[in-house]
Design a protein around this motif. Structure first.
Motif, PDB file in Angstrom:
ATOM      1  N   SER A  39       3.078   4.210   2.274  1.00  8.66           N
ATOM      2  CA  SER A  39       2.935   3.700   0.911  1.00  8.66           C
ATOM      3  C   SER A  39       3.445   2.256   0.879  1.00  8.66           C
ATOM      4  N   GLY A  82       9.357  -5.037  18.895  1.00 12.22           N
ATOM      5  CA  GLY A  82       9.629  -4.862  17.468  1.00 12.22           C
ATOM      6  C   GLY A  82      10.120  -6.180  16.921  1.00 12.22           C
ATOM      7  N   SER A 142      14.552  -0.659  13.073  1.00 14.12           N
ATOM      8  CA  SER A 142      15.600   0.363  13.154  1.00 14.12           C
ATOM      9  C   SER A 142      15.224   1.520  14.078  1.00 14.12           C
ATOM     10  N   TYR A 179       9.278  -7.108   8.185  1.00 11.31           N
ATOM     11  CA  TYR A 179       7.944  -6.575   7.927  1.00 11.31           C
ATOM     12  C   TYR A 179       7.543  -6.678   6.453  1.00 11.31           C
ATOM     13  N   THR A 225      18.834  -0.562   6.656  1.00  5.73           N
ATOM     14  CA  THR A 225      19.333  -1.152   5.406  1.00  5.73           C
ATOM     15  C   THR A 225      18.938  -0.281   4.215  1.00  5.73           C
ATOM     16  N   GLU A 228       8.201   3.668   1.667  1.00  5.07           N
ATOM     17  CA  GLU A 228       8.086   3.104   3.022  1.00  5.07           C
ATOM     18  C   GLU A 228       6.599   2.880   3.354  1.00  5.07           C
ATOM     19  N   GLY A 229       6.292   1.712   3.893  1.00  5.94           N
ATOM     20  CA  GLY A 229       4.899   1.372   4.199  1.00  5.94           C
ATOM     21  C   GLY A 229       4.328   2.167   5.357  1.00  5.94           C
ATOM     22  N   THR A 243      23.712  -3.707   9.353  1.00  2.19           N
ATOM     23  CA  THR A 243      22.883  -3.188   8.261  1.00  2.19           C
ATOM     24  C   THR A 243      23.533  -1.992   7.559  1.00  2.19           C
TER      25      THR A 243
HETATM   26  C1  LIG Z   1      13.390  -4.725  19.859  1.00  2.00           C
HETATM   27  C2  LIG Z   1      14.654  -4.865  19.044  1.00  2.00           C
HETATM   28  C3  LIG Z   1      15.884  -4.585  19.632  1.00  2.00           C
HETATM   29  C4  LIG Z   1      17.059  -4.679  18.894  1.00  2.00           C
HETATM   30  N1  LIG Z   1      18.227  -4.256  19.446  1.00  2.00           N
HETATM   31  C5  LIG Z   1      19.363  -4.278  18.713  1.00  2.00           C
HETATM   32  C6  LIG Z   1      20.563  -3.754  19.227  1.00  2.00           C
HETATM   33  O1  LIG Z   1      20.592  -3.175  20.314  1.00  2.00           O
HETATM   34  N2  LIG Z   1      21.704  -3.878  18.483  1.00  2.00           N
HETATM   35  C7  LIG Z   1      21.688  -4.473  17.255  1.00  2.00           C
HETATM   36  O2  LIG Z   1      22.738  -4.602  16.620  1.00  2.00           O
HETATM   37  N3  LIG Z   1      20.531  -4.897  16.693  1.00  2.00           N
HETATM   38  C8  LIG Z   1      19.366  -4.795  17.379  1.00  2.00           C
HETATM   39  N4  LIG Z   1      18.201  -5.191  16.809  1.00  2.00           N
HETATM   40  C9  LIG Z   1      18.191  -5.570  15.383  1.00  2.00           C
HETATM   41  C10 LIG Z   1      18.197  -4.334  14.467  1.00  2.00           C
HETATM   42  O3  LIG Z   1      17.334  -3.355  14.954  1.00  2.00           O
HETATM   43  C11 LIG Z   1      17.743  -4.757  13.067  1.00  2.00           C
HETATM   44  O4  LIG Z   1      18.586  -5.801  12.650  1.00  2.00           O
HETATM   45  C12 LIG Z   1      17.818  -3.630  12.037  1.00  2.00           C
HETATM   46  O5  LIG Z   1      17.226  -2.468  12.515  1.00  2.00           O
HETATM   47  C13 LIG Z   1      17.156  -4.080  10.735  1.00  2.00           C
HETATM   48  O6  LIG Z   1      17.089  -2.981   9.858  1.00  2.00           O
HETATM   49  P1  LIG Z   1      16.298  -3.109   8.486  1.00  2.00           P
HETATM   50  O7  LIG Z   1      16.365  -1.813   7.814  1.00  2.00           O
HETATM   51  O8  LIG Z   1      16.814  -4.288   7.744  1.00  2.00           O
HETATM   52  O9  LIG Z   1      14.802  -3.479   8.902  1.00  2.00           O
HETATM   53  P2  LIG Z   1      13.687  -2.520   9.544  1.00  2.00           P
HETATM   54  O10 LIG Z   1      14.275  -1.505  10.404  1.00  2.00           O
HETATM   55  O11 LIG Z   1      12.653  -3.410  10.130  1.00  2.00           O
HETATM   56  O12 LIG Z   1      13.111  -1.725   8.298  1.00  2.00           O
HETATM   57  C14 LIG Z   1      12.278  -2.292   7.333  1.00  2.00           C
HETATM   58  C15 LIG Z   1      11.346  -1.193   6.845  1.00  2.00           C
HETATM   59  O13 LIG Z   1      10.693  -1.650   5.671  1.00  2.00           O
HETATM   60  C16 LIG Z   1       9.352  -1.268   5.723  1.00  2.00           C
HETATM   61  N5  LIG Z   1       8.612  -2.202   4.882  1.00  2.00           N
HETATM   62  C17 LIG Z   1       8.484  -3.534   5.040  1.00  2.00           C
HETATM   63  N6  LIG Z   1       7.740  -4.060   4.076  1.00  2.00           N
HETATM   64  C18 LIG Z   1       7.381  -3.036   3.281  1.00  2.00           C
HETATM   65  C19 LIG Z   1       6.565  -2.938   2.126  1.00  2.00           C
HETATM   66  N7  LIG Z   1       5.965  -4.010   1.595  1.00  2.00           N
HETATM   67  N8  LIG Z   1       6.393  -1.730   1.547  1.00  2.00           N
HETATM   68  C20 LIG Z   1       7.001  -0.626   2.072  1.00  2.00           C
HETATM   69  N9  LIG Z   1       7.757  -0.661   3.192  1.00  2.00           N
HETATM   70  C21 LIG Z   1       7.942  -1.856   3.783  1.00  2.00           C
HETATM   71  C22 LIG Z   1       8.982  -1.345   7.186  1.00  2.00           C
HETATM   72  O14 LIG Z   1       7.841  -0.542   7.492  1.00  2.00           O
HETATM   73  C23 LIG Z   1      10.247  -0.859   7.845  1.00  2.00           C
HETATM   74  O15 LIG Z   1      10.247   0.523   8.071  1.00  2.00           O
HETATM   75  C24 LIG Z   1      17.005  -5.121  17.530  1.00  2.00           C
HETATM   76  C25 LIG Z   1      15.782  -5.437  16.955  1.00  2.00           C
HETATM   77  C26 LIG Z   1      14.609  -5.299  17.687  1.00  2.00           C
HETATM   78  C27 LIG Z   1      13.298  -5.598  17.019  1.00  2.00           C
END
Ligand SMILES: Cc1cc2nc3c(=O)[nH]c(=O)nc-3n(C[C@H](O)[C@H](O)[C@H](O)COP(=O)(O)OP(=O)(O)OC[C@H]3O[C@@H](n4cnc5c(N)ncnc54)[C@H](O)[C@@H]3O)c2cc1C
Length: 450
Positions: A230, A362, A91, A262, A63, A82-83, A395
């Protein structure tokens, strides 16, 4: 695996160090197949002191990186904070499956929000996979992208549901989606567990971590800046918002909060709206292409239709990557292998005895409604979260919606931002047991094949 890691004391504050990875020295200490096979990537500096940007993005997952890249392409000066490390969250450790659509069927969108909403959702349903393909081609991202995914049925009622869903897709213009039964289904997935499935040639699979690392590199090539290790502690939400970490701050015109499962205390009002849920994945030893071709003749990735599905696929280096299970609250099970291997054996009994080389979990963010949450907590602070376990393609699309909103294009953003927020039944204390009861009920339906 779900615990927060800290920066190694030796991590230099320089983006000149290029890290390479192996099972012995995986990316960010993660015990995942992805981390062990990550492409070389620069180690980004920690945020120290004060920085200034047009836009500050919190979180470098699909995202956040997607929105940041889109904004950099539009000429904005963007900083990502990024933390941990880029792709450290869901992701960089998911199943890597590009499954088109949302966590909810289009039919349900109509039932919940009406025909106009269904039309708007439908018009954006294929956008995410298109963005992935566009970026892989445009920036030359090496992430083993392959075409094709399937959702499989184990019973006649389940297959009937998939037939209805195929029809729904056709009504929304995705006419390549097709249903196959028996021998025709086996041309794609050779397992006795299924009687048929819904096949999507423009779904697919990829090395998720390498994709997001590729997005990060593309972003930096356009002048974007990323700070790792961070963690954001809080965000001042005034007219000129400020993003704070333990050792630094970023002043920006606008902030995008993309921390998903997270996010934690950085924005408790947002993290309280979603429930972290863990899912578990294993990767076997290398089985080789000859064996895998007999199981996956067309190299489609597979998910089943159950409420808590198994999802699995081949990897580019000849392993079977197999995921499943959920734990509400985002905890790790006592044994990931103990939880997932029996499922793998049911799907492929001939693989009893294969070794597991990697196992990990995850967290994704679940919403009460299973629809993503997107919106603004002030005039200057936007957020997107809660794609409810179905986020690889969604996302990408939602990241683009955030970037468009910053650019003043609100129509598509408002499709999601206007959805009502519905809190979890039971509040913070009882939402986990309520979800467990709900999952038990749907799990029972799965076992009965309905
Ligand atoms: C095991 C697993 C398998 C999955 N398989 C699939 C699949 O095959 N197909 C599918 O469509 N979806 C799948 N999903 C769902 C998909 O991976 C997620 O919906 C998607 O990756 C979410 O992306 P995101 O960027 O919103 O969140 P994330 O990828 O979780 O990224 C959030 C980031 O923000 C950072 N962060 C958080 N808080 C802070 C803070 N306070 N300060 C700084 N940084 C911070 C975190 O460290 C992290 O890097 C799966 C999920 C999991 C856990």
């Amino acid at each position: 695996m779900n615990a927060t890691t800290t920066a190694p004391a030796s991590a230099p504050n320089s983006d000149r160090v290029i890290d390479t990875f192996s099972p012995a020295s995986p990316y960010a200490g993660m015990p995942t197949y992805y981390a062990a096979s990550a492409n070389p990537t620069p180690r980004r500096p920690e945020l120290l002191g004060e920085e200034r940007a047009d836009i500050c993005v919190v979180g470098a997952g699909f995202t956040g990186m997607g929105a940041a890249l889109e904004l950099a392409e539009r000429g904005y000066k963007v900083i990502v904070v990024e933390g941990e490390r880029v792709g450290w969250g869901a992701s960089g450790r998911n199943g890597g499956q590009l499954v088109n659509g949302y966590s909810r069927r289009m039919l349900e969108v109509r039932q919940h929000y009406g025909a106009e909403a269904e039309k708007a959702f439908g018009a954006m349903a294929l956008e995410g996979q298109g963005i992935i393909r566009e970026r892989v081609a445009k920036y030359g991202i090496a992430c083993d992208l392959r075409a094709g995914n399937a959702i499989m049925a184990m019973s006649k009622p389940q297959l009937k549901t998939l037939a209805e869903r195929t029809e729904e897709w056709h009504r929304h213009g995705h006419t390549q989606m097709f249903l196959a039964e028996g021998a025709a289904a086996r041309e794609h997935i050779n397992s006795d567990r299924y009687i048929g499935g819904m096949f999507d040639p423009i779904g697919g699979h990829m090395h998720s971590l390498n994709y997001v690392l590729g997005e990060a590199a593309a972003f930096e090539s356009l002048g974007g800046r990323i700070f790792e290790y961070s963690r954001v502690t809080h965000v001042d939400r005034g007219a000129e918002p400020v993003v704070h970490t333990a050792k630094g701050k970023v002043r920006a015109n606008k902030v995008l909060v993309c921390g998903n499962a997270y996010l934690g205390d950085a924005a408790p009002d947002l993290s309280g709206r979603v429930l972290p849920v863990s899912s578990q994945v294993i990767a076997t030893e290398v089985l080789g292409d000859d064996l895998l071709e007999t199981l996956f003749p067309t190299n489609y990735c597979i998910e089943d239709i159950r409420y808590i599905p198994d999802y699995y696929r081949r990897t580019a280096d000849g392993r079977l990557l197999y995921g499943g299970g959920t734990i509400y609250g985002g905890f790790d099970p006592a044994s990931i292998e103990g939880k997932i291997l029996p499922q793998l054996h049911q799907t492929f009994p001939q693989l009893k005895g294969v070794k597991v080389d990697f196992q990990w979990s995850g967290n994704f963010a679940l919403t009460m409604t299973r629809y993503p949450q997107m919106g603004r907590v002030s005039d200057s602070v936007y957020f997107s979260q809660g794609d409810s376990g179905h986020g690889v393609t969604t996302t990408q699309m939602l990241g683009r919606r955030l970037a468009e909103a910053i650019d003043g294009q609100m129509t598509k953003f408002d499709v999601f931002a206007s959805l009502p927020y519905i809190p979890f039944v039971g509040g913070k204390l009882f939402r986990v047991p309520y979800c467990v009861v709900g999952a038990w009920y749907y799990g029972m339906r799965d076992r009965l094949g309905i």
